[in-house]
Design a protein around this motif. Structure first.
Motif, short mmCIF file in Angstrom:
data_model
loop_
_atom_site.label_atom_id
_atom_site.label_comp_id
_atom_site.label_asym_id
_atom_site.label_seq_id
_atom_site.Cartn_x
_atom_site.Cartn_y
_atom_site.Cartn_z
N VAL A 1 0.80 -1.00 0.14
CA VAL A 1 0.04 0.04 -0.16
C VAL A 1 0.84 1.20 0.04
N ALA A 2 0.02 2.17 -0.50
CA ALA A 2 0.88 3.63 -0.55
C ALA A 2 -0.04 4.80 -0.32
N GLY A 3 0.34 5.83 0.41
CA GLY A 3 -0.65 6.87 0.62
C GLY A 3 -0.54 7.85 -0.39
N ASN A 4 0.39 7.94 -1.17
CA ASN A 4 0.31 9.17 -2.12
C ASN A 4 1.23 8.74 -3.39
N GLY A 5 1.25 9.54 -4.47
CA GLY A 5 1.74 9.24 -5.65
C GLY A 5 3.33 8.76 -5.40
#
Length: 203
Positions: A56-60
């Motif tokens: 998972v990643a919270g931003n680009g």
């Protein structure tokens, strides 16, 4: 020998070695890029229950760091990110991995956004809130296409090495089509040969 020692010696049972548990094979590798923690956690749980390995990643920026470090079968990409527009992230992914399967996810699901995403190379387009079964079906289809693409690339590479295609002078469009045809026919011919050999062996 004391009675206690004798009893201990008699009743001692050797321990059996327990076999090592092997990890089940992952159904695929999925990357989720979304700035909403609840969305990430919901998707992560849903996909992990289906046997997928999930990052998972919270931003680009975090998402592109994952893409640069490892390969994924599918990227689930939010259209609205805090640091970059999802369309820009899609373009960056395409530069690194032109064949990467990317499913766009957004709360702003207009026809225009869907068309733009598909024209820019997105595999599919899903609107929030999503239907779990449909999302899983889309992910399974995207994973299957991605694995087929990877197998095709590996096959062509193996054929080039075996038949030395890269040293053939003819690079015209007709010649390239012939090479592609050979790549497609080779697996079916291999299967036929195996069946023929098996038949001769039984006779």
């Amino acid at each position: 020998m004391s009675e206690l020692a004798a009893v201990s010696e008699v009743t001692t049972i050797p321990r059996r070695s327990t076999p090592e548990r092997t990890q089940p094979e992952s159904a695929g590798r999925i990357l989720i890029i979304d700035d909403e923690a609840e969305i990430r956690e919901s998707l992560e749980t849903l996909l992990q229950l289906e046997g997928y390995t999930v990052a998972v990643a919270g931003n680009g920026r975090e998402g592109m760091a994952h893409v640069g470090e490892r390969t994924f079968d599918v990227v689930l990409l939010d259209l609205a990110l805090p640091d970059k527009n999802g369309m820009d992230v899609l373009a960056e992914i395409r530069v690194l991995h032109p064949q990467q399967a990317v499913i766009m996810i957004t709360a702003y699901g207009t026809v225009e956004n869907a068309v733009r995403a598909m024209q820019s190379g997105a595999t599919n387009f899903i609107q929030k809130p999503w239907d779990n079964e449909k999302l899983l079906a889309d992910v399974r289809a995207a994973v299957a296409r991605q694995k087929a693409e990877e197998e095709n690339v590996q096959l062509k590479r193996a054929l080039k090495q075996r038949y030395n295609f890269e040293h053939i002078v003819g690079k015209s469009e007709p010649m390239l089509k012939i090479f592609d045809l050979v790549a497609q026919v080779a697996p079916s011919r291999s299967t036929c040969c195996c069946k023929a050999k098996a038949g001769r062996a039984r006779s």
